[in-house]
Scaffold this motif. Structure first.
Motif, PDB file in Angstrom:
ATOM      1  N   VAL A 164     -34.069 118.748  95.285  1.00 55.28           N
ATOM      2  CA  VAL A 164     -32.902 119.227  95.771  1.00 55.28           C
ATOM      3  C   VAL A 164     -31.996 118.673  96.816  1.00 55.28           C
ATOM      4  N   VAL A 165     -30.490 118.677  96.694  1.00 55.90           N
ATOM      5  CA  VAL A 165     -29.886 118.069  97.648  1.00 55.90           C
ATOM      6  C   VAL A 165     -28.878 119.013  98.186  1.00 55.90           C
ATOM      7  N   GLU A 166     -28.717 118.810  99.529  1.00 57.45           N
ATOM      8  CA  GLU A 166     -27.518 119.917 100.157  1.00 57.45           C
ATOM      9  C   GLU A 166     -26.473 119.239 100.821  1.00 57.45           C
ATOM     10  N   LYS A 167     -25.409 119.984 100.858  1.00 49.59           N
ATOM     11  CA  LYS A 167     -24.387 119.432 101.303  1.00 49.59           C
ATOM     12  C   LYS A 167     -23.579 120.452 102.139  1.00 49.59           C
ATOM     13  N   ASP A 168     -23.583 120.298 103.471  1.00 51.51           N
ATOM     14  CA  ASP A 168     -22.787 120.953 104.760  1.00 51.51           C
ATOM     15  C   ASP A 168     -23.625 122.326 104.422  1.00 51.51           C
ATOM     16  N   GLY A 169     -25.137 122.189 104.280  1.00 49.97           N
ATOM     17  CA  GLY A 169     -26.170 123.157 104.572  1.00 49.97           C
ATOM     18  C   GLY A 169     -26.232 124.186 103.141  1.00 49.97           C
ATOM     19  N   GLU A 170     -25.494 123.718 102.040  1.00 51.78           N
ATOM     20  CA  GLU A 170     -25.597 124.494 100.973  1.00 51.78           C
ATOM     21  C   GLU A 170     -26.131 123.622  99.628  1.00 51.78           C
ATOM     22  N   PRO A 171     -27.037 124.203  99.235  1.00 54.76           N
ATOM     23  CA  PRO A 171     -27.604 123.561  97.843  1.00 54.76           C
ATOM     24  C   PRO A 171     -26.513 123.209  97.020  1.00 54.76           C
ATOM     25  N   ALA A 172     -26.489 121.830  96.608  1.00 55.69           N
ATOM     26  CA  ALA A 172     -25.465 121.380  95.598  1.00 55.69           C
ATOM     27  C   ALA A 172     -25.854 120.508  94.495  1.00 55.69           C
ATOM     28  N   GLY A 173     -27.206 120.008  94.425  1.00 52.35           N
ATOM     29  CA  GLY A 173     -27.523 119.396  93.225  1.00 52.35           C
ATOM     30  C   GLY A 173     -28.852 119.401  93.020  1.00 52.35           C
ATOM     31  N   ALA A 174     -29.392 119.027  92.032  1.00 57.67           N
ATOM     32  CA  ALA A 174     -30.937 119.145  91.854  1.00 57.67           C
ATOM     33  C   ALA A 174     -31.289 117.849  90.569  1.00 57.67           C
ATOM     34  N   CYS A 175     -32.659 117.718  90.306  1.00 58.84           N
ATOM     35  CA  CYS A 175     -32.997 116.989  89.249  1.00 58.84           C
ATOM     36  C   CYS A 175     -34.514 117.113  89.144  1.00 58.84           C
ATOM     37  N   LEU A 176     -35.069 116.765  88.117  1.00 52.26           N
ATOM     38  CA  LEU A 176     -36.278 116.778  87.606  1.00 52.26           C
ATOM     39  C   LEU A 176     -36.856 115.334  87.439  1.00 52.26           C
ATOM     40  N   THR A 177     -37.815 115.015  87.768  1.00 51.02           N
ATOM     41  CA  THR A 177     -38.424 113.638  87.269  1.00 51.02           C
ATOM     42  C   THR A 177     -40.080 113.807  86.720  1.00 51.02           C
ATOM     43  N   VAL A 178     -40.259 112.970  85.866  1.00 51.21           N
ATOM     44  CA  VAL A 178     -41.483 112.820  85.572  1.00 51.21           C
ATOM     45  C   VAL A 178     -42.131 111.488  85.394  1.00 51.21           C
ATOM     46  N   ALA A 179     -43.116 111.249  86.036  1.00 53.55           N
ATOM     47  CA  ALA A 179     -43.961 110.036  86.223  1.00 53.55           C
ATOM     48  C   ALA A 179     -45.263 110.058  85.541  1.00 53.55           C
ATOM     49  N   ASP A 180     -45.375 109.048  84.497  1.00 57.32           N
ATOM     50  CA  ASP A 180     -46.427 108.958  83.553  1.00 57.32           C
ATOM     51  C   ASP A 180     -47.416 107.728  83.985  1.00 57.32           C
ATOM     52  N   GLY A 181     -47.147 107.167  84.678  1.00 58.64           N
ATOM     53  CA  GLY A 181     -47.966 105.875  85.120  1.00 58.64           C
ATOM     54  C   GLY A 181     -47.421 104.455  84.565  1.00 58.64           C
ATOM     55  N   THR A 182     -46.532 104.674  83.406  1.00 69.74           N
ATOM     56  CA  THR A 182     -46.080 103.672  82.754  1.00 69.74           C
ATOM     57  C   THR A 182     -44.448 103.497  83.276  1.00 69.74           C
ATOM     58  N   VAL A 183     -43.797 104.608  83.090  1.00 73.05           N
ATOM     59  CA  VAL A 183     -42.391 104.819  83.398  1.00 73.05           C
ATOM     60  C   VAL A 183     -42.116 106.159  83.930  1.00 73.05           C
ATOM     61  N   GLY A 184     -41.004 106.059  84.696  1.00 69.03           N
ATOM     62  CA  GLY A 184     -40.601 107.420  85.127  1.00 69.03           C
ATOM     63  C   GLY A 184     -39.340 107.560  84.268  1.00 69.03           C
ATOM     64  N   GLY A 185     -39.163 109.121  84.208  1.00 74.62           N
ATOM     65  CA  GLY A 185     -38.192 109.719  83.491  1.00 74.62           C
ATOM     66  C   GLY A 185     -37.357 110.504  84.446  1.00 74.62           C
ATOM     67  N   LEU A 186     -36.180 110.695  84.256  1.00 74.77           N
ATOM     68  CA  LEU A 186     -34.972 111.472  84.880  1.00 74.77           C
ATOM     69  C   LEU A 186     -34.441 112.235  84.028  1.00 74.77           C
ATOM     70  N   TYR A 187     -34.678 113.785  84.432  1.00 74.72           N
ATOM     71  CA  TYR A 187     -33.882 114.649  83.666  1.00 74.72           C
ATOM     72  C   TYR A 187     -33.032 115.765  84.484  1.00 74.72           C
ATOM     73  N   TRP A 188     -32.032 116.211  83.695  1.00 74.76           N
ATOM     74  CA  TRP A 188     -31.160 117.435  84.491  1.00 74.76           C
ATOM     75  C   TRP A 188     -30.634 117.008  85.742  1.00 74.76           C
ATOM     76  N   VAL A 189     -30.065 115.660  86.147  1.00 75.88           N
ATOM     77  CA  VAL A 189     -29.520 115.282  87.235  1.00 75.88           C
ATOM     78  C   VAL A 189     -28.261 116.262  87.350  1.00 75.88           C
ATOM     79  N   THR A 190     -28.100 117.229  88.030  1.00 77.72           N
ATOM     80  CA  THR A 190     -27.124 118.323  88.132  1.00 77.72           C
ATOM     81  C   THR A 190     -26.336 118.232  89.380  1.00 77.72           C
ATOM     82  N   THR A 191     -24.948 118.587  89.449  1.00 77.04           N
ATOM     83  CA  THR A 191     -24.152 118.856  90.683  1.00 77.04           C
ATOM     84  C   THR A 191     -23.393 120.098  90.186  1.00 77.04           C
ATOM     85  N   LEU A 192     -23.479 121.015  91.247  1.00 80.86           N
ATOM     86  CA  LEU A 192     -22.922 122.296  90.824  1.00 80.86           C
ATOM     87  C   LEU A 192     -21.363 121.932  90.817  1.00 80.86           C
TER      88      LEU A 192
END
Length: 247
Positions: A164-192
């Motif tokens: 989760v990332v905050e801006k001016d003290g407010e939650p503003a964005g989030a993402c989910l990652t999956v690391a399986d040892g071979t590759v990392g995956g990025l999912y739902w990179v989101t900004t309100l």
């Protein structure tokens, strides 16, 4: 369909399957795993997700996934085909194309310009879930109800992390990652919506690519709006994936 590197695409689809198997596990979904595909079926909100895992799935696998999608009655259906090997139009699904991208470890990125926090507590998980449900958005999980999209069991799930990332003290964005040892995956990179065009997505990417996933190739499937950011960070397109979905 042009594929830059079949090994990269296999890594990307395997990582996506790992994500959906993890979500299936914590949501109590039915998981079907075959050599050619992985299927995760949940409730009316979650619906059915099928991910092709091979450029040459067997006839039995294609027949099984087609019947699974055709007969599904609980919520939406989505068949993610990055190999371009199935045609779901005959059962009423509609296609859209999304780029599958990869970034290899390389030049270090600057530190994130905003504070990015790894999710470790239940209240942080609820915040990340709300941001993704409302901002991405995940329409089937609206209005947001805590622990429906991201149950508490996702905390500490092997290989899965949320930020989760905050801006001016407010939650503003989030993402989910999956690391399986071979590759990392990025999912739902989101900004309100109220924080868009203020550096939220870039801060998330700098934090994740420069931290947890810095030594791994990283894959993602990009929406149109996010692609310029990913291009600027050194991601290249592997292929155009076809996502077949219910109208």
């Amino acid at each position: 369909m042009t594929i830059i590197d079949l090994a990269d695409l296999r890594s990307a689809t395997a990582n996506a399957a790992a994500l959906w198997k993890a979500l299936g596990d914590v949501r109590g979904c039915d998981v079907v795993q075959r050599p050619g595909f992985v299927g995760v079926g949940g409730d009316e909100r979650a619906g059915l997700r099928i991910i092709l895992q091979s450029p040459s799935p067997g006839a039995d696998d294609v027949a099984e996934l087609t019947e699974l999608a055709k007969g599904w009655t609980r919520g939406p259906v989505l068949v993610e085909d990055s190999y371009g090997v199935v045609d779901m139009s005959a059962i009423g699904l509609e296609p859209r194309r999304l780029p599958v991208m990869i970034r290899r470890p390389g030049e270090a990125l600057p530190p994130a310009a905003l504070e990015v926090v790894r999710v470790e507590r239940e209240e942080q998980l609820e915040t990340a879930e709300r941001i993704v449900v409302e901002g991405f958005p995940l329409s089937r999980f609206q209005p947001h109800r805590p622990r429906q999209a991201f149950p508490t069991a996702l905390l500490g799930y092997d290989g899965v992390e949320l930020f989760v990332v905050e801006k001016d003290g407010e939650p503003a964005g989030a993402c989910l990652t999956v690391a399986d040892g071979t590759v990392g995956g990025l999912y739902w990179v989101t900004t309100l919506p109220e924080f868009r065009s203020t550096g939220i997505g870039r801060a998330l990417m700098h934090a994740v690519l420069g931290g947890l996933l810095k030594d791994l190739p990283v894959t993602l499937t990009s929406a149109k709006a996010g692609k310029p950011l990913y291009d600027s960070l050194g991601f290249t397109t592997i292929t155009q994936s076809t996502w077949w979905s219910s109208p």
